[in-house]
Design an enzyme around this catalytic site. Structure first.
Site, short mmCIF file in Angstrom:
data_model
loop_
_atom_site.label_atom_id
_atom_site.label_comp_id
_atom_site.label_asym_id
_atom_site.label_seq_id
_atom_site.Cartn_x
_atom_site.Cartn_y
_atom_site.Cartn_z
N ASP A 137 0.85 -1.18 0.00
CA ASP A 137 0.00 0.00 0.00
C ASP A 137 0.90 1.24 0.00
OD1 ASP A 137 -2.15 1.65 -0.12
OD2 ASP A 137 -3.26 0.71 1.52
C1 BGC Z 1 -5.04 3.23 -0.07
C2 BGC Z 1 -5.18 2.16 -1.13
C3 BGC Z 1 -5.02 2.76 -2.49
C4 BGC Z 1 -3.72 3.52 -2.58
C5 BGC Z 1 -3.47 4.15 -3.93
C6 BGC Z 1 -3.83 4.10 -0.28
O1 BGC Z 1 -3.83 5.19 0.58
O2 BGC Z 1 -5.00 2.61 1.20
O3 BGC Z 1 -6.41 1.51 -0.99
O4 BGC Z 1 -5.07 1.76 -3.46
O5 BGC Z 1 -3.73 4.56 -1.60
O6 BGC Z 1 -4.33 5.20 -4.19
#
Ligand code: BGC
Length: 708
Positions: free
Chosen positions: A257
């Protein structure tokens, strides 16, 4: 030697690490600010993929740098959270789950993939399949709700929809099923907080959807930000290597993540960047999203022997293989048409949105709005709020293309005078607009009261400690109800809101969540009777925030709740029962179930149970019933939940019509993780229960016996 091995053989260390480095672009920033130098990174081979970029011109320009100016000419993965639509925005996942319809879940993902791919995207960070049982957690909005079986069905449908039957096709994108672990179980519903679930709950509740996604072929998996019992999932080899790659045989790509690898230091398990990089790579994370920890830390980690070349190369191979599977090595510009994404799916968006609406209460018959209504007051901050209708995460969605409730009603009822007054803002504490709104209500025949949350009050970083109406919306609502006109409440929110006072007083309340681009038309369809509501809750709806976490799949207590009995499993101040059970949803129809049959009564492990039930539409309106099939296992080596969902069927019945619904349930579906967490099927008696919700009082039941 195949072309991928040749590529690998030709790579410098920096280029290898570059393939594992996903850089943030400037279009949508979803974490700590993106580092500069994206283009230089692509040219030098230091960046192998990007996130949050879309638009064919922008994507192709960057792709061209990779293909024409980098040494190895390897195309980029281009990832985006197309959570519930791309340019056409469908209802938020929690709302889409209300359909209980895997075919539609797949179709919306397919459409989303086509639109995103037309904008150059080849990888999406969806589906999100975290089981969410605590409405304080903002990301419940992105999830399919509380039930592991529903989450699994959702995972499979979405994965198949995004990826299609051919990942290389111009309209397919790679799915990233997220967030592996038990993110939905953060302590007290607080974003990014500690998770401490038992191994049993992890395997029984939180992991099945990921196993299902892997079996359906998800190209990628994203672990959660959180730590479980002290081990951050980003560094959790037991989960990522042993369970995911070992037990589930996942051979795709694991993408961290956003900034999660760097955050291993904040979690207190890595002393420096090299250690953080080594922990993540060793645990099985192939791609570092946005933290640059692999770029900065892996060379030192290799030198210090914290990680080996073999682990690094295995990850690079997986990334290259995904690029190949996506067809990028042969046709890097195949996605991203000159025109970019059009809104190809407005009719589908409207259909899904109206099916996602849940009629929570109707105390007086105010639905559908009667044909002689000539003057409606639309009151409340969410009556004309296009941005909010899109929900918390709709990157490419456009507010200017979104239909509000006010617009939808005005289009549907051209001969009706429809006036609007917001009364108050969603969150600000400023009641001065209430009198004007009340004036409007006095002259109208009917009030449509649009209250709830702004989109930003749920989603990531959207945890709330209270589940009430923010700002002074309660004062507005009470003043409106005091006028004495018929009031239909439209509740927009990314979560269930605990509003017992509203449910007691309003004539009707509909959960309208965040319904997306076609919100207003969908709402008008329901209010005017063009569409008979059919949505059902994928979450148990609490009366009070103190009941959270709340879900139907409770284990039996030695002292089950008994009203008025102190030494029973209840509260002194709030009933133990929810406001609305899982599966609840009214319509203009009413259905009665009868004649539940299960056969045979005595079975072996390899048999199937034939279950059937009669359904009668007792009303004067045609409509759709949703039937839930639960099992129970009252005596087992491990205490089992009182109910476990095993199947759902919907049936449309004309007014007064009768029908029947049947299931063919393999006995194997009654297995559960035994003492060692491997599936066991224990002989004995099981209950089979069918009903229109998880309200145990209303279920029809029969019993079967499994012999050794
Ligand atoms: C989120 C993810 C997301 C990623 C990219 C993160 O802050 O937890 O779910 O895919 O950002 O946008």
């Amino acid at each position: 030697m195949g072309r991928i091995d040749r590529l690998l053989a030709d790579m410098s260390l920096g280029e290898k690490i570059g393939q594992l480095n996903m850089a943030a672009s400037y279009r949508a920033v979803t974490g700590p600010a993106a580092p500069d130098g994206l283009e230089e990174g692509v040219r030098s081979g230091r960046v192998g993929s990007v996130l949050n970029l879309w638009g064919s011109a922008e994507v192709h320009a960057l792709q061209r740098l990779a293909l024409e100016e980098s040494r190895l000419r390897i195309p980029l993965l281009v990832g985006l959270d197309a959570m519930h639509g791309h340019r056409t925005i469908f209802p938020i996942p929690l709302a889409e789950a209300c359909l209980f319809d895997p075919d539609t879940w797949r179709e919306t993902a397919r459409t989303t993939a086509a639109e995103a791919a037309a904008d150059g995207v080849n990888l999406t960070f969806a589906p999100m399949v975290d089981v969410a049982r605590d409405p304080r957690w903002g990301r419940i909005a992105e999830s399919p709700g509380e039930d592991p079986w529903v989450a699994s069905e959702f995972a499979v449908a979405k994965t198949r929809g995004f990826q299609g039957s051919d990942l290389r096709a111009a309209g397919s994108v790679a799915a990233t099923t997220k967030h592996l672990g038990a993110y939905g179980a953060v302590t007290a519903g607080r974003e990014y907080a500690s998770v401490d679930v038992s191994e049993r709950t992890l395997h029984e509740v939180h992991l099945p959807a990921f196993a299902a996604a892997v079996a359906a072929g998800t190209a990628a998996i994203m672990p959660a930000f959180v730590e479980i019992a002290g081990v951050p999932v980003t560094a959790n080899g037991a989960l990522l290597r042993d369970w995911l790659r070992g037990r589930c045989a996942f051979d795709g790509v694991v993408i961290s993540d956003y900034n999660a690898i760097a955050e291993l230091r904040a979690h207190g398990v890595a002393a420096d960047t090299a250690e953080a990089a080594a922990l993540a790579l060793r645990a099985g994370i192939d791609i570092d999203m946005a933290s640059e920890t692999y770029v900065r830390g892996l060379p030192a980690a290799l030198q210090r022997g914290l990680v080996g070349q073999a682990e690094l190369e295995a990850s690079v191979l997986r990334v290259l293989r995904l690029k190949e599977r996506l067809g990028l090595l042969d046709d890097p510009y195949g996605r991203g048409t000159a025109a970019g994404a059009a809104m190809t799916a407005r009719p589908l968006a409207r259909e899904v949105a109206r099916r996602a609406v849940v009629l929570l209460t109707q105390r007086r018959k105010v639905l559908p709005i009667s044909a002689d209504t000539r003057h409606i007051a639309v009151i409340g901050p969410l009556g004309s709020a296009p941005r909010e209708m899109l929900g918390p995460w709709a990157a490419a969605g456009r507010p200017e293309e979104t239909v509000t409730t006010l617009e939808g009603l005005r289009t549907a009822l051209p001969h009706c005078r429809i006036e609007f007054s917001p009364g108050v803002a969603t969150a600000a504490v400023d009641p001065h607009g209430i009198p004007a709104a009340i004036e409007l209500c006095r002259t109208a025949q009917l009030v449509v009261l649009c209250v709830g949350e702004d989109a930003s009050m749920s989603g990531e970083g959207g945890s709330r400690a209270e589940l009430g109406l923010p700002g002074c919306q309660r004062a507005l609502a009470e003043a409106v109800l005091d006028v004495g006109k018929p009031v239909i409440v439209l509740l927009s929110s990314g979560r269930p809101l605990a509003l017992p006072w509203l449910f007691e007083r309003a004539d009707a309340v509909l959960a309208t969540w965040f319904l997306g681009s076609e919100a207003g038309h969908a709402i008008a369809d329901v209010l005017t009777g063009e569409f008979n509501p059919s949505g059902r809750l994928p979450v148990t709806w609490p009366r009070h925030v103190g009941q959270a976490p709340i879900f139907y799949g409770q284990r039996p207590s030695g002292r089950p709740a008994k009203a008025g009995e102190r030494l029973s499993s209840t509260y002194l101040d709030v009933p133990a029962t929810p406001q609305f059970p899982f599966g609840h949803g009214l319509s203009s129809s009413s259905f009665t179930l009868c004649d539940l049959r299960c056969a045979p009564h005595v079975l072996r492990a390899t048999d199937s149970i034939e279950v059937s039930v009669g359904v009668r539409n007792d009303s004067a309106s045609g409509g759709e019933a949703t039937l839930f099939l639960f099992s129970s296992d009252p005596l087992a080596s491990i205490s089992r939940p009182l109910l476990e969902l095993k199947a759902v069927r919907r049936i449309a019945l004309a007014a007064g019509a009768r029908g029947s619904v049947g299931w063919h349930l393999p006995v194997a579906a009654l297995a559960f993780p035994g003492a060692q967490l491997a599936p066991v099927l224990e002989p004995g008696r099981f209950g089979i229960h069918v009903g229109q919700s998880a309200d145990r009082e209303q279920l029809l039941s029969c019993e079967i016996e499994l012999t050794a």
